[in-house]
Design a protein around this motif. Sequence first.
Motif, PDB file in Angstrom:
ATOM      1  N   LYS A 228       1.150  -1.580   0.252  1.00  0.00           N
ATOM      2  CA  LYS A 228      -0.325   0.085   0.124  1.00  0.00           C
ATOM      3  C   LYS A 228       0.708   0.605   0.120  1.00  0.00           C
TER       4      LYS A 228
ATOM      5  N   CYS B  35       1.209   5.150   1.136  1.00  0.00           N
ATOM      6  CA  CYS B  35       0.214   6.773   2.224  1.00  0.00           C
ATOM      7  C   CYS B  35       1.180   8.147   1.528  1.00  0.00           C
TER       8      CYS B  35
ATOM      9  N   ASN C   3      -6.031   7.044   4.420  1.00  0.00           N
ATOM     10  CA  ASN C   3      -4.903   7.277   3.080  1.00  0.00           C
ATOM     11  C   ASN C   3      -4.203   6.309   2.773  1.00  0.00           C
TER      12      ASN C   3
ATOM     13  N   LYS D 172      -3.159   3.983   0.226  1.00  0.00           N
ATOM     14  CA  LYS D 172      -3.889   2.999  -1.133  1.00  0.00           C
ATOM     15  C   LYS D 172      -3.687   2.034  -1.163  1.00  0.00           C
ATOM     16  N   ASP D 173      -4.354   1.410  -2.228  1.00  0.00           N
ATOM     17  CA  ASP D 173      -3.265   0.805  -3.235  1.00  0.00           C
ATOM     18  C   ASP D 173      -2.681   0.398  -3.137  1.00  0.00           C
TER      19      ASP D 173
ATOM     20  N   GLN E 293      -4.642   1.880  -7.059  1.00  0.00           N
ATOM     21  CA  GLN E 293      -5.185   3.342  -6.563  1.00  0.00           C
ATOM     22  C   GLN E 293      -3.491   3.794  -6.829  1.00  0.00           C
ATOM     23  N   PHE E 294      -2.617   3.988  -6.494  1.00  0.00           N
ATOM     24  CA  PHE E 294      -2.154   4.869  -6.197  1.00  0.00           C
ATOM     25  C   PHE E 294      -1.376   5.703  -7.090  1.00  0.00           C
TER      26      PHE E 294
ATOM     27  N   SER F 286      -3.793   7.398  -9.212  1.00  0.00           N
ATOM     28  CA  SER F 286      -4.038   8.752  -8.837  1.00  0.00           C
ATOM     29  C   SER F 286      -2.913   9.955  -8.815  1.00  0.00           C
TER      30      SER F 286
END
Length: 659
Positions: free
Chosen positions: A333, A335, A362, A364-365, A368-369, A372
């Motif tokens: 993950k 952050c 906050n 994120k996988d 997703q990171f 984004s």
Amino acid sequence: MISKATIDTVFEVTRVEEVIGDFVQLKRAGSNFKGLSPFTDERSPSFMVSPVKQIWKDFSSGKGGNAVAFLMEHEHFTYPEAIRYLAKKYNIEVEETEQTLEEKANTDLRESMYLVSEFAQKYFHDTLLHTEEGKAIGLSYFKERGFTAETIKKFGLGYSPETWDAFSKEALGKGYQLEFLESTGLTINKEERLIDRFRGRVMFPIQSMSGRVLGFGGRILTNDKKAAKYLNSPESDIYHKSKVLYGIFHAKQSIAKLNNCYLVEGYTDVIQFNQAGIENVVASSGTALTPDQIRLINRLTKNITVLFDGDAAGLRASVRGIDLILEEGMNVKVCTFPDGEDPDSFAKKSSYEDLLAYLEHNAKDFIQFKASLLMDEAKNDPVKKADLIRDMVVSISKIKDRIQREVYIQETSRIMDISEQVLLNTLAQMAQKDLKEANKNFREEQQKAFEVVKNDEPIAAEKIDVLYELERKIIEILLLYGHKSEDFEDVVLTTNDEGEVETKSQYKEYKVYQRIFLSLQEDEVELANPMFRGIYNHLIDYFHQHETFQIEQYLTQLPTEFSAEVTDILMLEEQQTLHNWEGQQIIVKRKDQSIAQYVSETILTLRWYLVDRIIETLKADISTEPDADNSEPLSMAMDYYKLINAFSKKLGRVMSRYS
């Protein structure tokens, strides 16, 4: 040197599962524990710990032993170091006796480097707290960072004076040799002038997982543009920066307990998080993340949360480490902190509850990171968007678990608005390309191997070494049952009323080790394997000198060179049976079989094997010449065949041959 009373106390209270649990994530497996090997790169656990026997065995590397042996193997401790470490862990006072000159001389080079490093840490720490320069410059800096006195003590922070050779002079004056000051990188010997590498810097000791000082990081506090802001110890026999994580000593228990590790970049990030109450955090110490560092975490948890500051350029550079983590089969993950914040500054201004809540909400996988992070600059550019999607699929391809890969493909499809089939096809193409490359490399290696052996004789199929297995079985019996008393059958010759000689059985009680010792003495047999012979002699001596036998106590006195083999034998029951031992005439104890029967059958089988070898030697001596007199070897061979027949009847099985 450490007194025997202290050593005995250490072994008495030490729990091997607790000691190893500080370094390896262990999971219950029946009456034992299992985990990933800390000595090899593996994905399936082959590392076993037996709380009952108080031993461990690493089936992937062959290493094994007790808690002390683990520390000596894993941390490269000497025996006294391992004892001291355990004494400290279990709050046992170490009683010292005077060390001999020979013992002092035997202190090896690595140990000397450790001692110099530990002296340096204490010197820098004392300089920080107790000198005017240290307090005015170093301590003021740490207080400005918000570090408390407790935190400074916990991490052993220090200060190296501005004077060119202040540390080097002090170390030499205390009897430390220049050779080790140089090899640890603490002192630079330039044109016969000694220079302290870290002069004028605040000091961050870098510790191993067990807490030994391996090296240092030093931060300069002046605005000297020619000097590096941070300076690390150079590579040495005890410090390899690619294999070390800053803060791992303080973080290991929390990482294993919480099953998650926060990964940051700098020393102060780690320290500030600890001060805020979050201890499961480590840093790569300013170096690019390496597979060795990831494997260090992998021993404790499968979950990593990478913490980044809000600097976009730095984020993109750091993203490369995510694929390395995925390749090691770990869950990732990510952050990030708000613009202008980093883990250090954010933790400094946040309470424990607020910091923990921010990290949980906050994180994120990694998919997703990545989306984004790069979508803003890619959304209006089809080419950049395609590159981003391809980059995400590359990351997914690193995942070994098929179900996880499938889930991430679905998530990428949803986030990037692209069909799953296209992503699956892309993933398949990547896999095919990797496979093609792997096959190419394999063929090249095969060709090289063929060129080396093409003129050699064909390699014979591997055959079980029966003598090796029988001798190993004798050691196993001594370890498991040597101290037990059993009724053994003795066959004696008697004369009946008619004057005929006949055999008669009578039972007599022996200790198992006595029976084996007397049997081998009677046959004038010495174990052929040097390792087994050494263990056998050590065991027999131990039995003769001690009225009782407890495996835990025996292992404390076992010479190091026998440790791995003895542990391997004791952990045999943890392995799957790989061979048909009965078919090879090697006895395996059945549950319905008495110890005396098991011992007798093993000794008889060994005799059978040795007699069979004698017969083979006699057969080789028989001449094929027409006029040769072979009566003597033939007669002897027939006598030995009768002996084998007697063994066969005694064992209650059909006579079989080993040849």
